[in-house]
Design a protein around this motif. Structure first.
Motif, PDB file in Angstrom:
ATOM      1  N   VAL A 110      -0.368  11.965  -9.283  1.00 44.08           N
ATOM      2  CA  VAL A 110       0.176  10.703  -9.786  1.00 44.08           C
ATOM      3  C   VAL A 110       1.138  11.008 -10.928  1.00 44.08           C
ATOM      4  O   VAL A 110       0.760  11.655 -11.902  1.00 44.08           O
ATOM      5  N   LEU A 133       4.831   6.620 -10.710  1.00 45.30           N
ATOM      6  CA  LEU A 133       3.946   6.076  -9.674  1.00 45.30           C
ATOM      7  C   LEU A 133       2.760   5.313 -10.260  1.00 45.30           C
ATOM      8  O   LEU A 133       1.820   4.981  -9.540  1.00 45.30           O
ATOM      9  N   LEU A 141       3.284   1.913  -0.249  1.00 55.71           N
ATOM     10  CA  LEU A 141       3.534   3.350  -0.254  1.00 55.71           C
ATOM     11  C   LEU A 141       3.726   3.880   1.165  1.00 55.71           C
ATOM     12  O   LEU A 141       3.020   3.491   2.092  1.00 55.71           O
ATOM     13  N   SER A 169       4.603  11.296  -3.752  1.00 57.55           N
ATOM     14  CA  SER A 169       3.989  12.210  -4.709  1.00 57.55           C
ATOM     15  C   SER A 169       4.653  13.577  -4.632  1.00 57.55           C
ATOM     16  O   SER A 169       4.876  14.096  -3.534  1.00 57.55           O
TER      17      SER A 169
END
Length: 207
Positions: free
Chosen positions: A85, A89, A112, A128
């Motif tokens: 993370v 985000l 997402l 990510s």
């Protein structure tokens, strides 16, 4: 201040989260045996070993069920993915923490995109910059001891594959933490990212 935990069952347990801080966040994606995808953040998360590479995350049982969906899925499939993370985000991560009914896809809830994993079934968070595919080593069940305690689970997983965004890997092959800006959990609803950094080489023993 001194607190005898056995004699003070009503003390503020959130103190632990503020004392053991900052804590990395394991954004764990799993899938059930029937194919239902789940994504949830865990601030009780860390690297346990590098050789072999092993990570852990832990959680308490929710109020409305015996175990969190993540634990149920890991028990069924023996697999999970950790997704780093970042500061950018933080909002979708927070959205994915919603206590949704079993079967709700938190990827869709948080807007997402999924990315396919290679060695495990659970998808990765495409946005990510780093994800680790993991296979279950062990789940340690921790029974309640005193008033206010809940049933807890500690999950240990062996990392079998690693995904890194090339934009965050420097010429020396090192992952650039400064540019990545990983999100960390503090006490209560407080979060932070990387601040001032210093490099300290391990000292040589005195002669």
């Amino acid at each position: 201040m001194y607190i005898d935990l056995a004699a003070t069952p009503d003390f503020k347990r959130s103190l632990f989260n503020a004392i053991v801080a900052p804590r990395p966040i394991g954004w764990i994606s799993t899938v059930s045996a029937s194919g239902r995808v789940n994504l949830a953040p865990f601030s009780h998360f860390n690297l346990v070993s590098t050789a072999p590479p092993v990570v852990m995350f832990a959680c308490n049982a929710p109020d409305d069920r015996h175990e969190k969906d993540t634990i149920v899925n890991v028990r069924e499939t023996g697999q999970f993915v950790t997704n780093l993370v970042t500061w950018d985000l933080r909002e979708p991560m927070n959205t994915s923490s919603f206590n949704a009914p079993y079967g709700v896809d938190e990827f869709e809830l948080a807007g997402l995109e999924k990315a396919a994993s290679v060695k495990v079934r659970p998808p990765r968070v495409a946005a990510s910059p780093a994800s680790m595919e993991c296979e279950l080593l062990q789940i340690i069940d921790i029974d309640p001891v005193g008033p206010g305690d809940t049933f807890s689970n500690v999950v240990l997983g062996r990392v079998v594959a690693l995904h890194m965004d090339d934009r965050f890997v420097d010429a020396g092959g090192r992952f650039d933490v400064v540019r990545t800006r990983p999100l960390t959990r503090l006490g209560g609803n407080q979060y932070a990212s990387t601040g001032e950094l210093v490099e300290l080489g391990r000292p040589n023993p005195p002669r």
